[in-house]
Motif scaffolding. Structure first.
Motif, PDB file in Angstrom:
ATOM      1  N   THR A  26      99.095  74.292  31.095  1.00  0.00           N
ATOM      2  CA  THR A  26      99.436  72.881  30.946  1.00  0.00           C
ATOM      3  C   THR A  26      98.467  72.086  31.807  1.00  0.00           C
ATOM      4  O   THR A  26      98.435  72.265  33.031  1.00  0.00           O
ATOM      5  N   ARG A  28      97.131  68.537  33.097  1.00  0.00           N
ATOM      6  CA  ARG A  28      97.396  67.113  33.294  1.00  0.00           C
ATOM      7  C   ARG A  28      96.093  66.459  33.734  1.00  0.00           C
ATOM      8  O   ARG A  28      95.608  66.706  34.842  1.00  0.00           O
ATOM      9  N   ALA A  41      94.299  64.528  25.722  1.00  0.00           N
ATOM     10  CA  ALA A  41      95.650  64.546  25.165  1.00  0.00           C
ATOM     11  C   ALA A  41      95.637  64.986  23.706  1.00  0.00           C
ATOM     12  O   ALA A  41      96.511  65.746  23.265  1.00  0.00           O
ATOM     13  N   VAL A  46      97.788  66.751  28.797  1.00  0.00           N
ATOM     14  CA  VAL A  46      98.739  65.690  29.134  1.00  0.00           C
ATOM     15  C   VAL A  46      97.966  64.534  29.764  1.00  0.00           C
ATOM     16  O   VAL A  46      97.262  64.729  30.763  1.00  0.00           O
ATOM     17  N   THR A  48      97.434  61.301  31.985  1.00  0.00           N
ATOM     18  CA  THR A  48      98.052  60.693  33.164  1.00  0.00           C
ATOM     19  C   THR A  48      97.308  59.419  33.530  1.00  0.00           C
ATOM     20  O   THR A  48      96.163  59.203  33.099  1.00  0.00           O
TER      21      THR A  48
END
Length: 294
Positions: A26, A28, A41, A46, A48
């Motif tokens: 994962t 970020r 993304a 992810v 941010t």
């Protein structure tokens, strides 16, 4: 290690972050460029909106930033990375900076119980995209072992070369060899062209013999075509040659060829080629010889 906060999604950082996503992490991501964050993304990462958001709860934080001031600000500055990491977090700085900066980051991390590795890479944009970078690591053996799954996702080979700052010394040596090789390949091209030789066929032969190199393998066609889209920008190689010369001074070494390579890179910047690929050292050689765009 499942969650990685990745800060710096430029030419190198973006494909590295995507490869980490592909490896099952994962990721970020954070960057000053909104479009770079959005692209991560869309690849499964992810998005941010701040450093704090990117590193919150991360097992590993990776940084890939342009130069020393960026690393010092992002990692050590107010509201920087270290202000938001829990003890035991592994911080991997993939940036190419001075050994002193890496040691400062490692020392500051140790005060907060954060494990730090300096891990500059070689292989350029193509190596980052293909996940075959060479990674030169400074830090402790235990932290190096812990980081191996991350290195496996973005690189082909990773080596622990010494304590904090050592990775940067090896990267400086790498950039010296790369810059010197580009300069020599450039002169070889001009020699063949000026002598009426088929330079394309000549480089094919050189690439298959003792003179062969990754530079000849990857860049001989684009150099012959005078296509200098980055890749790795002259401006960044200029910064790296400053690290080489500073390291030589600190070690009290006379490295005459290093000064020549640095002068070639500086000449490229003076010609307005700072945003071009470092293979544009061919344009410098052409200017020196008065043989332009042969």
């Amino acid at each position: 290690m499942k969650t990685i906060g990745f800060i710096g999604l430029g030419i190198m950082g973006a494909p590295m972050a995507r490869n980490l996503v592909s490896a099952g992490f994962t990721v970020r991501g954070y960057d000053l460029s909104d479009s770079a964050v959005a692209e991560l993304a869309s690849a499964g990462g992810v998005a941010t909106e701040s450093i704090a958001d990117a590193v919150d709860g991360a097992d590993v934080v990776a940084t890939m930033l342009p130069a020393d001031p960026h690393v010092l600000s992002v990692v050590l500055g107010e509201d920087g990375v270290l202000e938001h990491l829990k003890p035991g977090t592994l911080l991997i700085d993939f940036s190419t900076v001075t050994p002193d900066t890496s040691r400062k980051v490692a020392s500051a991390g140790a005060e907060k119980g954060v494990r730090v590795l300096d891990a500059p890479v070689s292989g350029g944009q193509a190596g980052a995209v293909d996940g075959v970078l060479s990674i030169m690591v400074g830090g402790s053996p235990a932290d190096f072992e812990a980081a191996q799954p991350v290195f496996d996702a973005v690189g082909k080979v990773a080596a622990l070369v010494g304590p904090s700052g050592s990775g940067q010394v090896v990267k400086a040596a790498n950039q010296l060899v790369v810059g010197g090789t580009y300069a020599l390949v450039a002169e070889a091209i001009l020699l063949m062209e000026a002598s009426g030789v088929d330079a394309s066929a000549g480089l094919d032969v050189l690439a298959g013999g003792l003179a062969g190199s990754r530079i000849l393998e990857l860049k001989r066609r684009s150099m012959l075509a005078r296509e200098f889209d980055p890749g790795f920008r002259i401006d960044l190689h200029h910064k790296d040659m400053g690290i080489v010369l500073d390291a030589a001074r600190r070690a009290e070494l006379a490295l005459p060829f290093a000064f020549q390579v640095a002068a070639h890179v500086q000449a490229a910047r003076a010609l307005g080629l700072g945003d071009r690929d470092h293979s544009a050292l061919l344009a410098v050689a052409e200017r020196f010889t008065g043989r332009m765009g042969a």
